[in-house]
Design a protein around this motif. Structure first.
Motif, PDB file in Angstrom:
ATOM      1  N   ARG A  80      -2.331  -1.286 -10.115  1.00 24.66           N
ATOM      2  CA  ARG A  80      -1.016  -0.804 -10.520  1.00 24.66           C
ATOM      3  C   ARG A  80      -0.364  -1.831 -11.418  1.00 24.66           C
ATOM      4  NH1 ARG A  80       1.653   2.042  -5.408  1.00 24.66           N
ATOM      5  NH2 ARG A  80       3.263   2.123  -6.971  1.00 24.66           N
ATOM      6  N   TRP A  81       0.784  -1.444 -12.029  1.00 25.78           N
ATOM      7  CA  TRP A  81       1.460  -2.395 -12.925  1.00 25.78           C
ATOM      8  C   TRP A  81       1.821  -3.687 -12.210  1.00 25.78           C
ATOM      9  CZ3 TRP A  81       6.360  -4.056 -11.733  1.00 25.78           C
ATOM     10  CH2 TRP A  81       7.053  -3.301 -10.776  1.00 25.78           C
ATOM     11  N   SER A  82       2.046  -3.579 -10.893  1.00 33.31           N
ATOM     12  CA  SER A  82       2.494  -4.753 -10.136  1.00 33.31           C
ATOM     13  C   SER A  82       1.324  -5.585  -9.599  1.00 33.31           C
ATOM     14  CB  SER A  82       3.365  -4.292  -8.980  1.00 33.31           C
ATOM     15  OG  SER A  82       2.647  -3.392  -8.153  1.00 33.31           O
ATOM     16  N   THR A  83       0.079  -5.093  -9.777  1.00 32.18           N
ATOM     17  CA  THR A  83      -1.069  -5.774  -9.154  1.00 32.18           C
ATOM     18  C   THR A  83      -1.213  -7.245  -9.560  1.00 32.18           C
ATOM     19  OG1 THR A  83      -2.193  -3.651  -8.993  1.00 32.18           O
ATOM     20  CG2 THR A  83      -3.566  -5.613  -8.732  1.00 32.18           C
ATOM     21  N   PRO A  84      -1.068  -7.581 -10.861  1.00 31.75           N
ATOM     22  CA  PRO A  84      -1.233  -8.996 -11.233  1.00 31.75           C
ATOM     23  C   PRO A  84      -0.270  -9.927 -10.489  1.00 31.75           C
ATOM     24  CG  PRO A  84      -1.173  -7.614 -13.192  1.00 31.75           C
ATOM     25  CD  PRO A  84      -0.831  -6.727 -12.026  1.00 31.75           C
ATOM     26  N   TYR A  85       0.879  -9.387 -10.061  1.00 34.16           N
ATOM     27  CA  TYR A  85       1.811 -10.185  -9.267  1.00 34.16           C
ATOM     28  C   TYR A  85       1.483 -10.086  -7.775  1.00 34.16           C
ATOM     29  CZ  TYR A  85       5.973 -11.035  -6.454  1.00 34.16           C
ATOM     30  OH  TYR A  85       6.818 -11.461  -5.477  1.00 34.16           O
ATOM     31  N   LYS A  86       1.283  -8.863  -7.313  1.00 35.00           N
ATOM     32  CA  LYS A  86       1.190  -8.664  -5.856  1.00 35.00           C
ATOM     33  C   LYS A  86      -0.107  -9.192  -5.245  1.00 35.00           C
ATOM     34  CE  LYS A  86       4.649  -5.199  -5.005  1.00 35.00           C
ATOM     35  NZ  LYS A  86       5.041  -3.951  -4.332  1.00 35.00           N
ATOM     36  N   LYS A  87      -1.204  -9.189  -6.034  1.00 35.96           N
ATOM     37  CA  LYS A  87      -2.472  -9.646  -5.458  1.00 35.96           C
ATOM     38  C   LYS A  87      -2.398 -11.126  -5.054  1.00 35.96           C
ATOM     39  CE  LYS A  87      -7.368  -9.038  -6.363  1.00 35.96           C
ATOM     40  NZ  LYS A  87      -8.356  -8.763  -7.409  1.00 35.96           N
ATOM     41  N   PRO A  88      -2.017 -12.018  -5.969  1.00 34.32           N
ATOM     42  CA  PRO A  88      -1.895 -13.422  -5.541  1.00 34.32           C
ATOM     43  C   PRO A  88      -0.732 -13.646  -4.569  1.00 34.32           C
ATOM     44  CG  PRO A  88      -1.241 -13.171  -7.848  1.00 34.32           C
ATOM     45  CD  PRO A  88      -1.822 -11.859  -7.417  1.00 34.32           C
ATOM     46  N   THR A 139       0.867  -1.180   0.000  1.00 32.41           N
ATOM     47  CA  THR A 139       0.000   0.000   0.000  1.00 32.41           C
ATOM     48  C   THR A 139       0.905   1.232   0.000  1.00 32.41           C
ATOM     49  OG1 THR A 139      -0.082  -0.226   2.407  1.00 32.41           O
ATOM     50  CG2 THR A 139      -1.918  -1.142   1.184  1.00 32.41           C
ATOM     51  N   PRO A 140       0.357   2.433  -0.292  1.00 38.78           N
ATOM     52  CA  PRO A 140       1.224   3.620  -0.370  1.00 38.78           C
ATOM     53  C   PRO A 140       2.123   3.802   0.859  1.00 38.78           C
ATOM     54  CG  PRO A 140      -0.967   4.146  -1.168  1.00 38.78           C
ATOM     55  CD  PRO A 140      -1.046   2.735  -0.634  1.00 38.78           C
ATOM     56  N   TYR A 141       1.646   3.408   2.010  1.00 35.92           N
ATOM     57  CA  TYR A 141       2.494   3.322   3.208  1.00 35.92           C
ATOM     58  C   TYR A 141       1.923   2.198   4.064  1.00 35.92           C
ATOM     59  CZ  TYR A 141      -1.236   6.112   5.334  1.00 35.92           C
ATOM     60  OH  TYR A 141      -2.449   6.559   5.780  1.00 35.92           O
ATOM     61  N   PRO A 142       2.769   1.553   4.881  1.00 33.59           N
ATOM     62  CA  PRO A 142       2.274   0.395   5.628  1.00 33.59           C
ATOM     63  C   PRO A 142       1.098   0.757   6.541  1.00 33.59           C
ATOM     64  CG  PRO A 142       4.660   0.446   5.664  1.00 33.59           C
ATOM     65  CD  PRO A 142       4.214   1.760   5.088  1.00 33.59           C
ATOM     66  N   GLY A 155      -5.913  -9.540  -0.774  1.00 31.57           N
ATOM     67  CA  GLY A 155      -5.580  -9.037  -2.105  1.00 31.57           C
ATOM     68  C   GLY A 155      -6.543  -7.924  -2.520  1.00 31.57           C
ATOM     69  N   GLU A 156      -7.823  -8.146  -2.254  1.00 33.51           N
ATOM     70  CA  GLU A 156      -8.831  -7.134  -2.635  1.00 33.51           C
ATOM     71  C   GLU A 156      -8.653  -5.845  -1.852  1.00 33.51           C
ATOM     72  OE1 GLU A 156     -12.743  -8.790  -2.279  1.00 33.51           O
ATOM     73  OE2 GLU A 156     -12.493 -10.002  -4.103  1.00 33.51           O
ATOM     74  N   GLU A 157      -8.393  -5.984  -0.558  1.00 32.28           N
ATOM     75  CA  GLU A 157      -8.255  -4.766   0.248  1.00 32.28           C
ATOM     76  C   GLU A 157      -7.010  -3.981  -0.159  1.00 32.28           C
ATOM     77  OE1 GLU A 157      -8.742  -5.284   4.451  1.00 32.28           O
ATOM     78  OE2 GLU A 157      -8.756  -3.125   4.800  1.00 32.28           O
ATOM     79  N   MET A 158      -5.931  -4.720  -0.509  1.00 34.40           N
ATOM     80  CA  MET A 158      -4.728  -4.029  -0.984  1.00 34.40           C
ATOM     81  C   MET A 158      -5.054  -3.199  -2.230  1.00 34.40           C
ATOM     82  SD  MET A 158      -1.191  -5.597  -2.544  1.00 34.40           S
ATOM     83  CE  MET A 158      -1.984  -6.187  -4.014  1.00 34.40           C
ATOM     84  N   VAL A 159      -5.772  -3.785  -3.174  1.00 37.54           N
ATOM     85  CA  VAL A 159      -6.104  -3.072  -4.407  1.00 37.54           C
ATOM     86  C   VAL A 159      -7.025  -1.881  -4.108  1.00 37.54           C
ATOM     87  CG1 VAL A 159      -7.160  -3.263  -6.691  1.00 37.54           C
ATOM     88  CG2 VAL A 159      -5.729  -5.111  -5.826  1.00 37.54           C
ATOM     89  N   ALA A 160      -7.936  -2.064  -3.132  1.00 37.73           N
ATOM     90  CA  ALA A 160      -8.824  -0.957  -2.760  1.00 37.73           C
ATOM     91  C   ALA A 160      -8.012   0.227  -2.228  1.00 37.73           C
ATOM     92  CB  ALA A 160      -9.832  -1.429  -1.718  1.00 37.73           C
TER      93      ALA A 160
END
Lengths: 293, 157
Positions: free
Chosen positions: A262-270, A221-224, A252-257
């Motif tokens: 972002r470009w890294s989402t397809p990696y970071k979500k799973p 997230t933008p900051y922890p 994963g969903e809450e992180m994206v919320a």
């Protein structure tokens, strides 16, 4: 970069006096971030009048237990933190996080206070410290105030530290025996690498149920900051019946919320889902071993 | 610009130095004291070529300002050999062919020395951790680890 003057002191009172002077003062402790900024002529050092070296103030290098809390001085190095018997006894998660910061050379100089004040989205100590509900003591000439760490960090590379204040001490409530924790981290290689993703999870287990959960990812997230929805979903769940997949998916969903796609989402979500599952599994195994599940 | 006065012990000798605000320990050692065994590689604490022992611990001398170090003690690679005789660690590097181009060697030696000062019987994992901040672009890590291992004796349980 304009020229600045280097000030040094071994006394906290003198440091606070310099900070109260109204000049533009930048604090220097371990230097592991600041000297990189200096080498790269970073805008972060633009316009400063004084660099104030606080690295030799001994009273800020203590680790001790007081009032049922572990107090960690802001100038404690990552090496001291991970080798200290009190940290090892009460907060193995913090030891684990401190041991993977930078390299041996970096850990010998870099400080806990610097890691917090720099407030990087990838700061290694912030997820565990937030999950452990740390407080920070901020001291100015007129006195000090204590804030939850979650209120201190206000954004990426941002804190609410006033120009006349110095972060002096970190306070962590000592955990009761029914608390469990797990720290997870992924880097691009084994050592000397910025966290690609990390996770700190702390829970209380009462009558076989998760309570008081605290889940904080790093570099996600933008900051922890804590994932409040996952925490709420986790509380009151039976340890033995937990749906790990669901918890991972929610994280994963809450992180994206919080971060947006972002470009890294397809990696970071799973990847985050997987870290959440690993952390929960580690805790479930420990609970089972204690016969509390 | 105002200079800062610093008393420093380097390789057992005391110095009273005047240093600039931005002067790094690396600069002082190389430029003022002519200890050119300390190498500048990346300048941002990634490569470890500038590693020295500061108050008993391995540090990157590119990430420390000399002005921060009043009353500190520094050991560089030049401080390892005594009375014209190589320190056993240096001899072990030679014996195990742990030197190729040699640029990383002083930093490697100082990281290894700091480890052995703290723990005379480290295991392989501890050796690797001690060296994780030192890059060797000839990639001769195996020989370096073996050189250090040859001095550690039986691993402590």
């Amino acid at each position: 970069m304009k020229d600045f003057q280097l000030l040094t002191t071994r006394e906290l009172s003198a440091a606070l006096q310099y900070l109260a002077s109204g000049s533009k003062v930048k604090l220097l402790a371990g230097g592991t971030d600041l000297l990189v900024d200096l080498a790269q002529k970073s805008h972060r050092l633009a316009g400063i009048d004084y660099l104030l070296d606080i690295s030799q103030i001994k009273e800020l290098k203590l680790i001790r237990v007081r009032d049922n809390r572990l107090e960690i001085g802001s100038l404690v190095t990552h090496t001291d933190l991970s080798e200290n018997p009190l940290t090892r006894r009460y907060f193995p998660m913090l030891v684990q996080a401190a041991r993977v910061i930078g390299s041996t050379q970096i850990r010998n100089r870099g400080t806990v206070g610097g890691n917090i004040n720099h407030a990087s989205p990838a700061a290694d100590l912030l997820p565990p410290l937030l999950a452990l509900r740390s407080e920070v003591e901020l001291t100015a000439q007129g006195g000090s105030r204590v804030l939850p760490l979650s209120q201190f960090v206000t954004g990426p590379y941002q804190t609410c530290l006033r120009p006349d204040e110095l972060l002096t001490t970190l306070r962590l409530p000592l955990p009761s025996p029914d608390y469990y924790g797990s720290f997870q981290r992924i880097g691009r290689r084994k050592a000397v690498t910025i966290a690609r993703l990390s996770l700190a999870l702390v829970v209380r287990v009462t009558n076989g149920l998760f309570q008081d959960s605290r889940l904080v990812p790093g570099s996600a997230t933008p900051y922890p900051q804590p994932l409040a929805r996952v925490e709420a979903a986790l509380n009151n769940q039976a340890v033995a019946m937990l749906d790990l997949e669901e918890m991972g998916r929610l994280a994963g969903e809450e992180m994206v919320a919080l971060s947006g796609e972002r470009w890294s989402t397809p990696y970071k979500k799973p990847a985050l889902a997987s870290l959440v599952k690993k952390a929960l599994l580690a805790i479930m195994e420990e609970v089972a071993a204690d016969g509390k599940g | 610009m105002e200079k800062v006065k610093v008393r420093l012990t380097v390789n057992g000798n005391s110095f009273c130095l005047e240093v600039g605000a931005k002067e790094r320990l690396l600069d002082t050692l190389r430029e003022q004291l002519r200890l050119t065994g300390v190498k500048e590689g990346c300048s941002i604490g990634e490569c470890g070529a500038c590693t020295v022992i500061l108050n008993g611990e391995a540090v990157n001398s590119c990430l420390v300002l000399t002005g921060q170090l009043d009353q500190s003690e520094v050991v560089t690679v030049e401080g390892l050999a005594q009375d014209g005789r190589l320190e056993p660690l240096q001899q072990a590097f030679i014996d195990h062919h742990a030197v190729q181009c040699g640029f990383c060697t002083p930093g490697m030696l100082m990281s290894a020395k700091a480890l052995l000062m703290k723990d005379p019987h480290p295991g392989r994992e501890q050796i690797k951790t001690a060296l994780e901040g030192n890059l060797c672009r000839c990639t001769g890590y195996q020989q370096i680890i073996e050189a250090i291992e040859s001095l550690t004796g039986p691993e402590r349980e």
